[in-house]
Design a protein around this motif. Structure first.
Motif, PDB file in Angstrom:
ATOM      1  N   GLU A   2      -5.488 -13.618 -58.727  1.00 38.43           N
ATOM      2  CA  GLU A   2      -6.539 -13.762 -57.555  1.00 38.43           C
ATOM      3  C   GLU A   2      -6.702 -15.401 -57.605  1.00 38.43           C
ATOM      4  OE1 GLU A   2      -8.126 -11.774 -55.735  1.00 38.43           O
ATOM      5  OE2 GLU A   2      -7.076 -10.004 -56.489  1.00 38.43           O
ATOM      6  N   SER A   3      -6.651 -15.937 -58.537  1.00 35.64           N
ATOM      7  CA  SER A   3      -6.659 -17.367 -58.484  1.00 35.64           C
ATOM      8  C   SER A   3      -5.561 -17.847 -57.654  1.00 35.64           C
ATOM      9  CB  SER A   3      -6.894 -18.099 -59.953  1.00 35.64           C
ATOM     10  OG  SER A   3      -7.807 -17.798 -60.629  1.00 35.64           O
ATOM     11  N   PHE A   4      -4.472 -17.229 -58.074  1.00 34.15           N
ATOM     12  CA  PHE A   4      -3.327 -17.735 -57.043  1.00 34.15           C
ATOM     13  C   PHE A   4      -3.527 -17.615 -55.428  1.00 34.15           C
ATOM     14  CE2 PHE A   4      -0.332 -18.115 -60.643  1.00 34.15           C
ATOM     15  CZ  PHE A   4       0.163 -19.495 -60.365  1.00 34.15           C
ATOM     16  N   ARG A   5      -4.064 -16.295 -55.128  1.00 38.44           N
ATOM     17  CA  ARG A   5      -4.212 -16.018 -53.917  1.00 38.44           C
ATOM     18  C   ARG A   5      -5.224 -16.936 -53.424  1.00 38.44           C
ATOM     19  NH1 ARG A   5      -5.071  -9.353 -54.771  1.00 38.44           N
ATOM     20  NH2 ARG A   5      -2.964  -8.964 -55.068  1.00 38.44           N
ATOM     21  N   ARG A   6      -6.372 -17.499 -54.027  1.00 39.11           N
ATOM     22  CA  ARG A   6      -7.019 -18.436 -53.416  1.00 39.11           C
ATOM     23  C   ARG A   6      -6.383 -19.865 -53.414  1.00 39.11           C
ATOM     24  NH1 ARG A   6     -11.179 -18.991 -57.763  1.00 39.11           N
ATOM     25  NH2 ARG A   6     -11.861 -20.858 -56.398  1.00 39.11           N
ATOM     26  N   ALA A   7      -5.700 -20.261 -54.140  1.00 37.21           N
ATOM     27  CA  ALA A   7      -4.901 -21.286 -54.073  1.00 37.21           C
ATOM     28  C   ALA A   7      -3.788 -21.287 -52.934  1.00 37.21           C
ATOM     29  CB  ALA A   7      -3.921 -21.325 -55.249  1.00 37.21           C
ATOM     30  N   VAL A   8      -3.234 -20.312 -52.574  1.00 40.49           N
ATOM     31  CA  VAL A   8      -2.504 -20.224 -51.466  1.00 40.49           C
ATOM     32  C   VAL A   8      -3.101 -20.222 -50.089  1.00 40.49           C
ATOM     33  CG1 VAL A   8      -0.314 -19.336 -52.609  1.00 40.49           C
ATOM     34  CG2 VAL A   8      -2.180 -17.790 -51.528  1.00 40.49           C
ATOM     35  N   SER A   9      -4.381 -19.549 -50.100  1.00 37.44           N
ATOM     36  CA  SER A   9      -5.274 -19.573 -49.141  1.00 37.44           C
ATOM     37  C   SER A   9      -5.848 -20.964 -48.853  1.00 37.44           C
ATOM     38  CB  SER A   9      -6.598 -18.686 -49.424  1.00 37.44           C
ATOM     39  OG  SER A   9      -7.317 -18.770 -48.078  1.00 37.44           O
ATOM     40  N   ALA A  10      -6.045 -21.619 -50.138  1.00 40.03           N
ATOM     41  CA  ALA A  10      -6.584 -23.232 -49.695  1.00 40.03           C
ATOM     42  C   ALA A  10      -5.468 -23.909 -49.325  1.00 40.03           C
ATOM     43  CB  ALA A  10      -7.387 -23.579 -50.971  1.00 40.03           C
ATOM     44  N   GLU A  11      -4.266 -23.719 -49.992  1.00 40.72           N
ATOM     45  CA  GLU A  11      -3.113 -24.682 -49.312  1.00 40.72           C
ATOM     46  C   GLU A  11      -2.022 -23.941 -49.019  1.00 40.72           C
ATOM     47  OE1 GLU A  11      -3.856 -27.702 -49.777  1.00 40.72           O
ATOM     48  OE2 GLU A  11      -5.766 -27.831 -50.992  1.00 40.72           O
ATOM     49  N   PRO A  12      -2.030 -23.509 -47.894  1.00 42.73           N
ATOM     50  CA  PRO A  12      -1.176 -22.111 -47.179  1.00 42.73           C
ATOM     51  C   PRO A  12       0.269 -23.167 -47.099  1.00 42.73           C
ATOM     52  CG  PRO A  12      -2.584 -23.256 -45.542  1.00 42.73           C
ATOM     53  CD  PRO A  12      -3.167 -23.663 -46.579  1.00 42.73           C
ATOM     54  N   GLY A  13       0.312 -24.106 -47.327  1.00 48.70           N
ATOM     55  CA  GLY A  13       1.735 -24.999 -46.728  1.00 48.70           C
ATOM     56  C   GLY A  13       2.356 -25.389 -48.055  1.00 48.70           C
ATOM     57  N   SER A  14       1.748 -25.375 -49.079  1.00 48.15           N
ATOM     58  CA  SER A  14       2.156 -25.835 -50.433  1.00 48.15           C
ATOM     59  C   SER A  14       3.189 -25.398 -50.911  1.00 48.15           C
ATOM     60  CB  SER A  14       0.998 -25.942 -51.493  1.00 48.15           C
ATOM     61  OG  SER A  14       1.407 -26.790 -52.787  1.00 48.15           O
ATOM     62  N   LEU A  15       4.379 -26.030 -51.283  1.00 49.33           N
ATOM     63  CA  LEU A  15       5.542 -25.425 -51.743  1.00 49.33           C
ATOM     64  C   LEU A  15       5.462 -25.051 -53.252  1.00 49.33           C
ATOM     65  CD1 LEU A  15       8.462 -24.577 -51.677  1.00 49.33           C
ATOM     66  CD2 LEU A  15       9.124 -27.073 -52.043  1.00 49.33           C
ATOM     67  N   LYS A  16       4.769 -26.270 -53.829  1.00 49.72           N
ATOM     68  CA  LYS A  16       4.401 -26.092 -55.454  1.00 49.72           C
ATOM     69  C   LYS A  16       3.514 -24.961 -55.648  1.00 49.72           C
ATOM     70  CE  LYS A  16       3.907 -29.906 -57.298  1.00 49.72           C
ATOM     71  NZ  LYS A  16       3.450 -31.360 -57.900  1.00 49.72           N
ATOM     72  N   VAL A  17       2.376 -24.736 -54.862  1.00 48.60           N
ATOM     73  CA  VAL A  17       1.767 -23.385 -55.274  1.00 48.60           C
ATOM     74  C   VAL A  17       2.421 -22.187 -55.061  1.00 48.60           C
ATOM     75  CG1 VAL A  17      -0.400 -22.309 -54.553  1.00 48.60           C
ATOM     76  CG2 VAL A  17      -0.451 -24.858 -54.642  1.00 48.60           C
ATOM     77  N   TRP A  18       3.054 -22.222 -53.994  1.00 52.01           N
ATOM     78  CA  TRP A  18       3.958 -20.947 -53.611  1.00 52.01           C
ATOM     79  C   TRP A  18       4.840 -20.492 -54.719  1.00 52.01           C
ATOM     80  CZ3 TRP A  18       2.704 -16.905 -51.006  1.00 52.01           C
ATOM     81  CH2 TRP A  18       2.029 -16.698 -49.962  1.00 52.01           C
ATOM     82  N   MET A  19       5.646 -21.510 -55.244  1.00 53.79           N
ATOM     83  CA  MET A  19       6.634 -21.557 -56.236  1.00 53.79           C
ATOM     84  C   MET A  19       5.765 -20.958 -57.591  1.00 53.79           C
ATOM     85  SD  MET A  19       9.831 -21.945 -55.520  1.00 53.79           S
ATOM     86  CE  MET A  19      10.586 -22.366 -56.967  1.00 53.79           C
ATOM     87  N   ALA A  20       5.034 -21.509 -58.098  1.00 53.81           N
ATOM     88  CA  ALA A  20       4.213 -21.116 -59.097  1.00 53.81           C
ATOM     89  C   ALA A  20       3.657 -19.541 -58.933  1.00 53.81           C
ATOM     90  CB  ALA A  20       2.990 -22.019 -59.352  1.00 53.81           C
ATOM     91  N   TYR A  21       3.176 -19.337 -57.788  1.00 55.37           N
ATOM     92  CA  TYR A  21       2.849 -17.840 -57.511  1.00 55.37           C
ATOM     93  C   TYR A  21       3.874 -17.044 -57.698  1.00 55.37           C
ATOM     94  CZ  TYR A  21      -0.213 -14.206 -55.420  1.00 55.37           C
ATOM     95  OH  TYR A  21      -0.706 -12.969 -54.927  1.00 55.37           O
ATOM     96  N   CYS A  22       5.047 -17.121 -57.047  1.00 54.09           N
ATOM     97  CA  CYS A  22       6.029 -16.345 -56.891  1.00 54.09           C
ATOM     98  C   CYS A  22       6.618 -16.081 -58.297  1.00 54.09           C
ATOM     99  CB  CYS A  22       6.834 -16.494 -55.945  1.00 54.09           C
ATOM    100  SG  CYS A  22       6.426 -16.502 -54.197  1.00 54.09           S
ATOM    101  N   GLU A  23       6.821 -17.293 -58.812  1.00 55.25           N
ATOM    102  CA  GLU A  23       7.317 -17.148 -60.168  1.00 55.25           C
ATOM    103  C   GLU A  23       6.612 -16.181 -61.373  1.00 55.25           C
ATOM    104  OE1 GLU A  23      10.165 -17.741 -61.229  1.00 55.25           O
ATOM    105  OE2 GLU A  23      11.184 -19.370 -59.962  1.00 55.25           O
ATOM    106  N   TYR A  24       5.284 -16.641 -61.330  1.00 52.76           N
ATOM    107  CA  TYR A  24       4.476 -15.863 -61.961  1.00 52.76           C
ATOM    108  C   TYR A  24       4.385 -14.493 -61.722  1.00 52.76           C
ATOM    109  CZ  TYR A  24       0.166 -14.411 -64.670  1.00 52.76           C
ATOM    110  OH  TYR A  24      -0.705 -13.919 -65.493  1.00 52.76           O
TER     111      TYR A  24
END
Length: 1090
Positions: free
Chosen positions: A32-54
């Motif tokens: 859920e925290s990752f979902r909030r993160a990609v919502s706040a920073e939708p174009g962030s490669l670093k956030v998406w990579m961490a989310y998908c890997e997790y």
């Protein structure tokens, strides 16, 4: 806990939760925290990579046989929630969010496709092969930095899993990917620069490159070709910037917001080709913006406005307002951000309440909320600035409240009370604009209430006339303010108002008040002018002292570097024409100055004028009479700028600059310094009705007088030299019509700080120490002394020399009087001596000694004349010769065989026809271009060897001499149409054509002022009246009668005269003309017959 801001903070925040996640519930919380993160920073490669890997790790950990140590129950729950389809779909979502990040999107793509290929390797199916083939083909149509690697991976995949379709698929991919490769190649220079600056660790250079890249990308997104792809690439670049090095950059966020807002407007109007699904939601963009730059009041204002436009409830919009006020950074840049946000909030309350369908609740909210907002701002300002805070100079919130009270509540007295309260504050009372706004409101209130048959103003009982007395009292109160910034304007409108609306008694009282006020204001202006002059004088005294010290240290070195022929001019820092006009000198012997054309002679004898007033010359003082106007709209014109300042003084000139990727900036020059000071009151005012808020600043101490730079230096050279100091508004070179040896310019910077930084270059060595740059603040009141042997009275003018005398002979003669620095004999184009020379001695005393001992000295039967060389007031031509002179005469210490004096045959020189054949003229040369700069331009055009270049700025051209006629013809073809600085194109012609034309006339004024000697009187401008004679009774034609003879008209074709002058058929031929005596005799004879 407040939400993190920025991709790094989000990743750290979720990573902290991840390390503590030990059961299924905490792992779900991490997701859920990752979902909030990609919502706040939708174009962030670093956030998406961490989310998908997790998420992928959760999928693998809950599989049977995995040793992650999950309880059995958690494994069952995990297999239900963290499925393979969910994991792969998440990778696809991440890729779609970052695919247009050209430089780094391959990181997520490579990881995703590697997982897909691992799954295919376990169980190869036709569906799996088609899926991965589709993914590769889709990826190769998207521009990205590693396109070649992706293509190589696809080639290997086809070779392994589908070799039969290899050739067909690769041909199709190469064809469909051409646009992607073309689009990336356009951006490759920016990507390489970004990579280089990032690698070097220069953060500031990387930011500047990214800003430049974004501006270019915004322009590309508006092109007609590939609009959707270009727009997606632009969004990807903004994602890289706003999640990276420009995350807290105000201007970049504003550019992004305006791009999205404009795109939504065009989409709504049906003018956009961008699909609705591509456009980000404007509220999401603004929410992210206020998190990154919470100090930006304009962004908070846009957020409130967008929420209102989207139809959000009052509670939601109030929540945005509270989020802004709870931010500790809203007042980081002063009260500007606070006022911007509260203006948007009050505007929302006013519009909601004044809507025709507004509820009573909305009106009550505005009635309470508007005064409350005013109080909040007041307390905020007091808390930050203490008692020095007096409110908003533009009184934006008060205007909203006054409009609400006037139009919605019909509370005229309540609105007037707000005006009264503001008038007690100096920040408003001292501003003429405040009083004019109050007056206009009173007039609107008067007109509105008059239509309702009642008025806030009392009726004049004596005459029964209803007058706007409250409006009149506004002016009466204004003129009592001792420090009003522009009382002249208030008095002007006051008198006009009383003339239009008031009674005779009130008008008389107004005239008395204005007379007294004018006297008081005149004394005040005198005091202010005296104080300003005192401060200016003190500043220039300090500057002159510093300059004198610097010049004393560099003078010896300058003299050693300069030669007599090419000596840098250090002229007075004033207008070019005025510099030469103030010199009163005599001309030397005729041989010193080449013969000039009549037009040049006339121009040389005239004094250059900057303008005349009462028959006396008036110097222009740009440095003290100019202001800068910034933040102008992109479509601004000179006329609109003049209209903006038309009530503030007489405009001499408007220099409007429209640089690329920047808003226009104008430099406005007034006639007097006082007018420029008054014009500063326009600072912070809108440009036109509802236009941009412009910035008006003084141009004082923004102009440098620069000299002693290389002769070939042009405007671009100087801009590169001073580029680190700050933005340059203009570079002004002097006209060379009156002195071709001028080599200085005026560089005007946009800010005083930039000019001060540029002063640090004073004394900088250029061209390996050959020149020492001089850069000083321009001051027309200071006249600096020139340097050189002529000005220092150590140059001698020698005449009547023997024709065979060489330069070495001359040095030997004058060495008896002292040290000879240089000796130069003037020669004609064939190399023969004119018998005139110039000799420079080391000191003034040695020059005087040479005059005493050598004047009237007999040299080879010639009595030479030696006198001081006097500077000319005009130097309208300059010549540059190559090292190989034209048919030179050998210079020897004694007459040689073949010299004119030895009795032998003279050296054969070129004939006049040969000289004319190898000469051409270059036309359309600007009168500010020196001979050295022109020679450099021609050298770049490869025109061949120029033996002589003679500049003729009075005629707008130059004369070139080549070794032969063939070289001259080839050069003419190469030069014709050659483009130079400013977009001008050179053309060639004959020397005669050059002297038949006049040089360019540069007009740097917009007021139409011209030389009074050329102005015509009204009687001269009017056509002569037509002569009307009364008609004469009788036949038309020549007069007849006693004493008149009819003369025959002579025809050009030999035909007999026509009309009454022709003799009738059968008439006797005309005899000799008769005298009065003959007529008297005929008269007497006629009486006898009767």
């Amino acid at each position: 806990m407040a939400s993190p801001v920025g991709e790094d903070n989000w990743v750290d925040y979720v990573d902290h939760q991840l390390r503590e996640a030990a059961d299924f519930e905490t792992r779900v919380n991490v997701v859920e925290s990752f979902r909030r993160a990609v919502s706040a920073e939708p174009g962030s490669l670093k956030v998406w990579m961490a989310y998908c890997e997790y998420f992928w790790s959760l999928y693998t950990d809950c599989q049977p046989g995995n040793d992650a140590g999950w309880p059995v129950e958690d494994q069952h729950l995990g297999r239900e929630m963290f499925t393979l389809d969910a994991a792969l779909n998440l990778w696809q979502q991440g890729y779609e969010a970052v695919q247009y990040r050209l430089s780094d999107s391959h990181e997520l793509w490579n990881r995703w496709i590697s997982l897909e290929m691992e799954l295919l390797a376990r169980t190869a199916t036709e569906a799996g092969i088609r899926r991965i083939t589709h993914l590769f083909k889709n990826r190769l149509t998207v521009p990205h930095a590693t396109w070649d690697n992706t293509s190589s991976m696809f080639s290997s995949f086809l070779s392994e899993y589908n070799p039969k379709a290899y050739e067909t698929e690769m041909v199709q991919v190469n064809k469909s990917s051409k646009d992607a490769m073309r689009l990336y190649s356009l951006r490759d220079p920016f990507e390489m620069r970004l990579a280089a600056t990032t690698k070097s660790g220069d953060a500031e250079a990387a930011k500047n490159t990214m800003v430049e890249y974004i501006e270019w990308e915004i322009r590309q997104s508006k092109t007609k070709r590939d609009p959707v792809v270009n727009f997606r690439i632009c969004l990807g670049l903004f994602s890289r910037a706003l999640n990276g090095i420009l995350a807290d950059h105000d201007a970049t966020w504003h550019n992004y917001i305006v791009l999205i807002s404009t795109s939504h407007t065009e989409l709504k109007a049906g003018r956009s080709k961008i699909p609705a699904g591509v456009l980000p939601n404007i509220l999401d963009v603004l929410q992210s913006a206020v998190r990154h730059i919470p100090w930006s009041g304009p962004v908070w204002a846009r957020y409130i406005l967008a929420a209102e436009e989207a139809g959000l409830s009052f509670t939601d919009i109030e929540r945005i307002k509270h989020a802004a006020t709870n931010s500790a950074k809203l007042d980081r840049d002063g009260m500007t951000g606070v006022l911007e946000m509260y203006s948007a909030w009050c505007g929302y309350l006013k519009r909601t309440a004044m809507d025709p369908t507004a509820t009573e609740e909305a009106v009550d909210l505005a009635e309470v909320g508007l005064p409350t907002a005013l109080e909040d701002v007041k307390h905020w300002g007091k808390r930050k600035w203490g008692d020095t805070y007096q409110g908003d100079p533009s009184f934006r919130l008060e205007k909203i409240l006054i409009q609400f009270l006037t139009e919605k509540k019909d509370d005229i007295e309540g609105a007037r009370a707000v005006w009264e309260q503001m008038s007690n504050l100096d920040i408003h009372a001292n501003c003429y604009d405040f009083w004019l706004n109050w007056f206009l409101w009173e007039m609107v209130a008067f007109t509105a209430t008059k239509a309702k048959m009642r008025s806030p103003t009392p009726v004049t009982l004596s005459q029964g006339l209803r007058v706007p007395s409250y409006a009149t009292r506004v002016f009466e109160k204004a003129l009592k303010v001792p420090h009003l910034d522009w009382p002249e304007r208030i008095m002007e409108v006051y008198l006009q108002h009383c003339n239009d609306y008031e009674l005779a008694e009130t008008l008389r009282q107004a005239q008395d008040t204005i007379y007294k006020t004018r006297k008081r204001v005149a004394k005040r202006r005198e005091r202010e002018a005296a104080e300003a002059a005192k401060q200016s004088h003190a500043a220039y005294e300090a500057q002159a002292q510093a300059q004198a010290q610097a010049e004393a240290q560099a003078e010896a070195q300058k003299d050693a570097e300069m030669t007599t022929e090419d000596q840098p001019m250090t002229e007075a820092p004033e207008a070019p024409e005025a510099t030469e006009a103030t010199e009163t000198t005599t001309s030397p012997a005729p041989k010193r100055k080449r013969a000039l054309s009549p037009a040049a002679e006339d121009a040389g004898n005239k004094r250059a004028k900057n303008g005349l007033e009462n028959g006396e010359e008036v110097k222009r003082d740009r440095e003290h009479t100019s202001v800068f106007v910034a933040n102008l709209p992109s479509d601004v014109t000179l006329t609109r700028v003049r209209q903006f300042f038309r009530e503030y003084g007489h405009l001499n000139n408007v220099d409007l600059q429209k640089p690329e990727d920047e808003l226009p900036v104008a430099m406005v020059e007034f006639r007097a310094p006082e007018e420029a000071e008054v014009a500063l009151l326009r600072d912070g005012k809108p440009f036109g009705k509802g236009g941009k808020i412009v910035q008006v600043t003084s141009a004082h101490d923004c102009t440098l007088y620069v000299t002693n730079y290389p002769p070939e230096a042009d405007e671009q050279y100087l801009r590169d030299l001073f580029k680190d100091a700050g933005k340059i508004h203009s570079i002004r070179f002097p006209s060379l019509k009156f002195n071709v040896r001028r080599r200085f310019c005026y560089i005007t910077f946009r800010e005083q700080a930039s000019a001060a930084a540029a002063l640090k270059l004073h004394g900088k060595s250029l061209e390996g120490g050959k020149f020492k740059l001089s850069a000083q603040l321009s001051n027309p009141d200071i006249k600096r002394q020139r340097h050189g042997p002529q000005v220092e009275e150590r140059e001698l003018h020698v005449r009547n020399l023997p024709k065979f005398t060489s330069d070495e002979d001359l040095k030997g003669i004058f060495s008896k009087a002292g040290n000879v620095v240089s000796a130069r004999i003037l020669r004609n184009q064939a190399g023969y001596s004119h018998g005139t020379a110039f000799v420079a001695m080391s000191t003034k005393e040695e020059a005087q000694e040479a005059i005493k001992t050598l004047d009237k000295l007999v040299v080879a039967h010639h009595s030479i004349s030696v006198e001081l060389s006097n500077p000319t007031s005009v130097k309208t031509g300059a010549a540059l010769r190559s090292l190989d002179t034209i048919s030179p005469v050998p210079e020897t210490e004694s007459p040689a065989a073949g010299s004119p004096s030895s009795g032998g045959a003279p050296v054969a020189g070129p004939t006049a026809a040969e000289l004319a054949a190898r000469k051409i003229s270059v036309l359309n040369v600007p009168d500010t271009m020196t001979d050295a700069r022109l020679k450099a331009v021609l050298a770049n055009a490869h025109v061949g060897t120029i033996q002589k270049l003679e500049l003729k700025p009075m005629h707008g051209g130059a004369i070139l001499e080549f070794p032969d006629a063939t070289s001259a013809g080839k050069a003419a073809l190469a030069i014709n149409g050659l483009e130079i600085a400013g977009g001008k194109k050179l053309r060639t012609g004959t020397v005669k054509e050059l002297f038949e034309q006049e040089g360019e006339t540069r007009i740097d004024r917009v007021d139409g002022q011209v030389d009074q000697q050329k102005q015509l009187t009204a009687s001269q401008l009017m056509p002569p009246p037509a002569l009307r004679r009364p008609p004469v009774l009788g036949r038309a034609g020549a007069k007849r009668g006693l004493g008149f003879t009819v003369s025959a008209k002579k025809q050009s074709n030999g035909a007999p005269p026509s009309g009454d002058a022709a003799p009738a058929v059968g008439a006797a031929p005309a005899g000799p003309s008769k005298s009065n005596a003959d007529f008297m005799k005929m008269f007497l004879e006629g009486n006898k017959k009767d």
